[in-house]
Structures are given as C-alpha cells and as structure tokens.
Enzyme design. Structure first.
Site, PDB file in Angstrom:
ATOM      1  N   ARG A 106      36.143  47.659  61.738  1.00 40.53           N
ATOM      2  CA  ARG A 106      37.686  47.222  60.226  1.00 40.53           C
ATOM      3  C   ARG A 106      37.231  45.599  60.129  1.00 40.53           C
ATOM      4  O   ARG A 106      38.088  45.322  58.730  1.00 40.53           O
ATOM      5  CB  ARG A 106      38.495  47.428  61.829  1.00 40.53           C
ATOM      6  N   ARG A 131      41.599  51.806  63.382  1.00 40.84           N
ATOM      7  CA  ARG A 131      41.343  50.890  65.115  1.00 40.84           C
ATOM      8  C   ARG A 131      40.129  52.031  65.517  1.00 40.84           C
ATOM      9  O   ARG A 131      40.529  53.229  65.540  1.00 40.84           O
ATOM     10  CB  ARG A 131      42.502  50.575  65.598  1.00 40.84           C
ATOM     11  N   TYR A 166      41.369  37.156  57.066  1.00 35.56           N
ATOM     12  CA  TYR A 166      40.146  37.382  56.758  1.00 35.56           C
ATOM     13  C   TYR A 166      39.862  36.476  55.211  1.00 35.56           C
ATOM     14  O   TYR A 166      38.635  36.693  54.948  1.00 35.56           O
ATOM     15  CB  TYR A 166      40.699  38.924  55.616  1.00 35.56           C
ATOM     16  N   HIS A 219      35.540  47.579  66.794  1.00 38.99           N
ATOM     17  CA  HIS A 219      37.001  46.671  65.777  1.00 38.99           C
ATOM     18  C   HIS A 219      36.274  45.178  64.815  1.00 38.99           C
ATOM     19  O   HIS A 219      37.173  45.419  64.003  1.00 38.99           O
ATOM     20  CB  HIS A 219      37.416  45.759  67.070  1.00 38.99           C
ATOM     21  N   LYS A 241      49.262  51.488  66.045  1.00 39.33           N
ATOM     22  CA  LYS A 241      49.698  50.217  66.467  1.00 39.33           C
ATOM     23  C   LYS A 241      51.140  50.099  66.105  1.00 39.33           C
ATOM     24  O   LYS A 241      51.418  49.814  64.553  1.00 39.33           O
ATOM     25  CB  LYS A 241      49.065  49.714  65.878  1.00 39.33           C
ATOM     26  N   HIS A 291      49.399  46.306  58.313  1.00 38.08           N
ATOM     27  CA  HIS A 291      49.726  45.062  59.525  1.00 38.08           C
ATOM     28  C   HIS A 291      51.657  44.680  58.502  1.00 38.08           C
ATOM     29  O   HIS A 291      51.699  45.015  57.825  1.00 38.08           O
ATOM     30  CB  HIS A 291      48.397  43.767  58.644  1.00 38.08           C
TER      31      HIS A 291
END
Length: 259
Positions: A226, A134, A258, A223, A159, A249
């Site tokens: 990524r 990120r 994805y 972004h 995050k 994640h």
C-alpha cells in the site's frame, strides 16, 4: 473489577468501535485490572495512572504506540463509562516517532509476483498493490463488490467505518477473471479451504513467502505494498489530493508523508 471490565467492553460495542479497536482497548484495560487486583479501578488516582504508564515504558519496554492505546483505553473508561473525565485530562502522552513508510521498488514487486506460482496468491498481491488496499480490505472483499463494467471496486466499512471506491486496473482484470473461473468463490473473493473468509494472517504469509522467493531482504509487511502504491503514484506525478481519496485518508497530512 469484573463488572467494570464488562461495562467497558459493552460500551465499546454499543458505540460501534471496530473489532480491532475493541480488542486493543480491552487488552490494555485487562492488563491494568490484573495489576490492580482487588483495588477498584474507579478509585484510581492520577499519580497511580502516571506511575503505571512509567512502569510500562521503563520496566516493560513498551512502545509509544502501545502507551497511546493504554491512555486511550483509560480515558474511555473514565470519560465514557463512569463519567469522570477529570482524572485523564492532564495525563501526558509520549511523543510518537515519525517513521517513514517502507517502500518496495516497482521492479521488485514485479519480481515478487512473477516468482509466485499460486494463482490465488498472485491475484491477492496484484490487487493489494494495484489498488493500494489494506490487508483487512482485501480479505473482506466480496464478489458483489466488484464492478467490472465501471472498473471499480467497492471497499466497504474500511478503517474508520468508511466506504470508498477504488479503480480496478485494466491489467489486473484478466487475471481476476482467470482466478474466478478456476477457484469459483461463493461469497468472499478470497476464501479459505472451508469456504470461509480468507484470514489476514494467511494474506500476510503469502506476502512473506513471495518476498523470500524473490530474494528481497527487507523487513517489511504486506502493508508495504500500500505504501509502495502511494509512493509510485506520487513519483509518476499523480496529484496528492487524488491519492488521498484513493487511500481513504481523512487528513491530507497523512498522505503527505509519502512526499
């Protein structure tokens, strides 16, 4: 409502919310307080909340994401600050659109890096794409987060306030060493002119300039590197659960987009 705003912000800080979340919640709560004027926010009724959300959607043209942030801010005030959860239990949320991630081809990313002459900017792009970072993670990287012997980089307090390790690509290491010898950063890997932490806006500008130099006509932010990293790994046959760990994640459903 000044006291209500102060209590709201103080509790967000005490509960350890991220600076980004604190900023977003405070912005939405402040807008509501301004519209209320002298009417105490603690006396707000459910019909008033619904009317306010409808006004944001229909009159102000706010996105579903912004409405969700507004609802979260209102919920936080009533549930956590004044312990009155009843008012927010039945507040509806607009359905968020399911947007597919924007991706840049491997060839275009290579062209972007090739067209970028500044060594610092080149290194930023290589690391963001090469490790799927990120933008906030690349700007927060410190020199002592890099372990060239284990070929890993420690991403701290990302995050969700989570740490993780990402693999340092072997092809990137020589460029990283050249960058370090020339720029000699002191604390952060990427620093501004005064030695301060490199700003997120500067990193975003680096990406946009590289897009223009490579004549890539896409409306996409940094972004997207990524997203491209994850997509290219998946296309090359990498296991989805491994990609989930690399990206940090919590839920595999987030990574499955994805696919």
């Amino acid at each position: 409502n000044l006291q209500a705003y102060a209590q709201f912000k103080d509790l967000l800080i005490l509960k350890g919310y991220s600076p980004n979340t604190i900023r977003n919640y405070c912005t939405e709560f402040h807008l509501l307080l301004r519209l209320l004027g002298k009417e105490p926010v603690s006396k707000l009724t459910k019909p008033q909340v619904l009317s306010y959300l409808l006004w944001l959607l229909e009159k102000q043209g706010c996105s579903e994401t912004k409405i969700h942030t507004t609802v979260n801010a209102i919920k936080f005030y009533f549930e956590k600050v004044i312990n009155q959860p009843k008012i927010v239990m039945e507040i509806p949320r607009p359905k968020k659109p399911l947007l597919l991630p924007k991706v840049i081809s491997i060839e275009d990313i290579a062209l972007m890096i090739q067209k970028t002459e500044n060594l610092k900017h080149k290194t930023i792009l290589r690391l963001v794409y090469g490790m799927g970072l990120r933008v906030s993670e690349i700007t927060q990287l410190k020199i002592n987060d890099i372990d060239s012997k284990r070929m890993q980089i420690h991403i701290r307090c990302a995050k969700g306030k989570k740490d993780r390790y990402v693999n340092l690509p072997e092809k990137v290491l020589p460029y990283l060493r050249d960058y370090y010898k020339i720029y000699q950063p002191k604390v952060y890997l990427f620093e501004g002119q005064a030695g301060e932490q490199y700003s997120i806006r500067s990193a975003q500008n680096v990406f946009q300039q590289s897009l223009r130099r490579a004549n890539i006509n896409k409306k996409i932010g940094i972004h997207g590197l990524r997203h491209s990293y994850a997509t290219h790994l998946l296309e090359q046959g990498t296991d989805i659960s491994y990609i989930q760990k690399l990206l940090g994640h919590n839920d595999i459903k987030t990574t499955l987009i994805y696919a």
